[in-house]
Design an enzyme around this catalytic site. Structure first.
Site, mmCIF file in Angstrom:
data_model
loop_
_atom_site.group_PDB
_atom_site.id
_atom_site.type_symbol
_atom_site.label_atom_id
_atom_site.label_comp_id
_atom_site.label_asym_id
_atom_site.label_seq_id
_atom_site.Cartn_x
_atom_site.Cartn_y
_atom_site.Cartn_z
ATOM 1 N N GLY A 159 0.819 -1.208 0.000
ATOM 2 C CA GLY A 159 0.000 0.000 0.000
ATOM 3 C C GLY A 159 0.842 1.242 0.000
ATOM 4 O O GLY A 159 2.060 1.179 -0.210
ATOM 5 N N VAL A 203 2.361 -5.508 3.614
ATOM 6 C CA VAL A 203 1.913 -6.550 4.537
ATOM 7 C C VAL A 203 2.530 -7.877 4.103
ATOM 8 O O VAL A 203 2.438 -8.254 2.929
ATOM 9 C CB VAL A 203 0.370 -6.651 4.573
ATOM 10 C CG1 VAL A 203 -0.073 -7.763 5.518
ATOM 11 C CG2 VAL A 203 -0.236 -5.326 5.012
ATOM 12 N N ASP A 220 -12.159 4.891 6.442
ATOM 13 C CA ASP A 220 -11.811 4.276 5.150
ATOM 14 C C ASP A 220 -12.590 2.967 4.974
ATOM 15 O O ASP A 220 -12.028 1.964 4.542
ATOM 16 C CB ASP A 220 -10.303 4.027 5.089
ATOM 17 C CG ASP A 220 -9.826 3.784 3.664
ATOM 18 O OD1 ASP A 220 -10.565 4.142 2.723
ATOM 19 O OD2 ASP A 220 -8.724 3.224 3.490
#
Lengths: 342, 117
Positions: free
Chosen positions: A35, A40, A147
């Site tokens: 991201g 991750v 979000d």
């Protein structure tokens, strides 16, 4: 002199990008997602012998805006102990200076992928209610997600619903210890690329600090969030996103014959949640969830004043069994009368 | 809705409808009100009995059989007292019992455990 091929260069680059997990209890397995702020990875917790997800910052150093924000995200998640919110296990700085935190590795699917196999509207509404539970819990603890979207909800292999990516979370004043990062208006988007690149800059904030930018997913961000009016954000901003999420759940990948039958009550719930003026929206997530529950139970919803025809249709749906039973009895009785008369 | 209430309501509605069909028999049309009231009470009793049975026994075939038996017994009693219209009374009455027996087995909720003090 021999030149390295592009492929070899890419492999070398990815090797240097990998986090240095030396001195930690984690062993890297693979990259899961990437991201704006971090990557991750799936990793093995060698002490507890379980798989975890590591969110690692792409840049080194524990000082500065991004490392602070990643740590803040970890702290926010640590506060929110709820079955619908991904739990954090650990946080710190790696040997290469990158900040990270370890969280539960969720084996499952993103909500948008999962609902492709879930055609029934009630099933989708029940999933939505569980998302509402998690968001309401966060609100009760003074945290806004900011979000919410299908890509930020995971459905585990046992059907558990987990709200992910709290990188944009806002901690409301008066509830928790003041956070210096909340004083400025800058927001750095931390969502991973699970949303497949749909996150785009919405607007730049020039107010108060004059730096930073708002990032989000158009269609899920409330108008005030898209305008960068950070000081106006409250639970109703997340409610807007929940309304958009509900609309998505009710329309996406539904069989054609079902999508045209979207109930006016459900449309009204979405409409109220996504009202441009925040005063016109539900004031709390629980209020919206209660309306959805009422719909599921065949009751009138607060967001919609129904006509007589709609009321009769709803009552018929609710008591279909009784109506059909009585109709069957009447048919039998008429046949019996005719039979006995002749 | 719990099973007892379901049986009660369904028995009353079907019983009243059952009594209302007496209108199709001109010879008893004058006694319509009495027939409807009697039939409703008959349905109520069958419904309550089926509801109680459903709370104790969880079996659709047995529920249907029990409802049928209760409906038959009550309707037979009414027909025996009138000495007339045996088929027109017993057949629909038994079917009311059957439907209520089925409905209380298939639908309605069991009562929850009592609150501990």
């Amino acid at each position: 002199m021999r030149h390295l091929s592009d492929k070899a260069l890419t492999r070398l680059r990815s090797g240097t990008e990998l986090p240095d997990l030396g001195g930690t209890r984690y062993r890297l397995i693979s990259q899961v997602a990437r991201g704006g702020m971090g990557v991750v990875y799936a990793a093995e917790d060698e002490c507890l012998q379980r798989r975890v997800a590591l969110k690692v910052l792409e840049i080194s150093g524990s000082e500065g805006d991004l490392p602070n924000r990643l740590m803040r995200e970890a702290r926010v998640l640590a506060r929110l102990e709820h079955p619908g919110i991904v739990p954090v296990h650990d946080a710190g700085t790696l040997a290469d200076g990158r900040v990270f935190y370890a969280m539960k590795f969720v084996e499952g699917q993103r909500l948008d992928q999962y609902i492709e196999s879930q055609a029934s509207t009630p099933d989708r509404l029940r999933i939505f209610l569980r998302i509402c539970d998690a968001v309401a819990f966060a609100h009760a603890h003074g945290v806004l997600h900011r979000d919410l979207k299908p890509a930020n909800v995971m459905v585990g292999s046992f059907g558990e619903i987990l709200v992910m990516d709290w990188g944009l979370a806002k901690i409301l004043a008066d509830v928790l210890k003041p956070d210096p990062l909340e004083d400025d208006a800058s927001i750095v988007h931390s969502s991973t690329d699970r949303e497949n690149g749909t996150a785009i800059p919405a607007t730049a904030i020039s107010a108060s600090t004059g730096h930073g930018s708002v990032l989000g997913t158009p269609g899920y961000m409330s108008p005030e969030q898209a305008r960068g009016e950070i000081e106006l954000l409250d639970a109703r901003s997340d409610i807007y996103s929940l309304g958009a999420l509900l609309r998505y759940l009710l329309s996406e990948k539904l069989p054609a014959h079902l999508s045209t039958l979207l109930d006016r009550s459900l449309e009204a719930i979405c409409g109220k949640a996504c009202a441009p003026a925040r005063e016109a929206r539900y004031s709390a997530v629980q209020e919206m969830a209660a309306d959805v529950s009422r719909y599921l139970n065949g009751l009138a919803v607060g967001a919609h004043r129904e006509s007589i025809f709609e009321k009769v249709t709803r009552l018929y749906r609710r008591y279909r069994f009784f109506v059909l039973l009585i109709a069957a009895y009447l048919v039998m009785r008429i046949l019996l009368i005719l039979l006995l008369k002749h | 809705m719990n099973k007892l209430l379901l049986g009660l309501l369904l028995g009353a509605v079907l019983g009243a409808l059952d009594g209302g069909t007496a209108w199709f028999y001109p010879e008893v049309r004058a006694q319509m009100v009495g027939i409807i009231v009697g039939s409703t009470i008959k349905g109520l009793i069958a419904g309550v009995a089926a509801g109680i049975f459903a709370r104790k026994v969880n079996s659709v075939p047995l529920g249907i059989l029990f409802g049928l038996a209760v409906g038959f017994a009550l309707a037979f009693l009414v027909a025996y007292l009138q000495h007339d219209h045996y088929v027109a009374i017993i057949l629909p009455g038994s079917i009311v019992g059957l439907l209520v027996g089925y409905a209380t087995q298939q639908y309605g909720v069991m009562p929850g455990p009592a609150n501990a003090r």
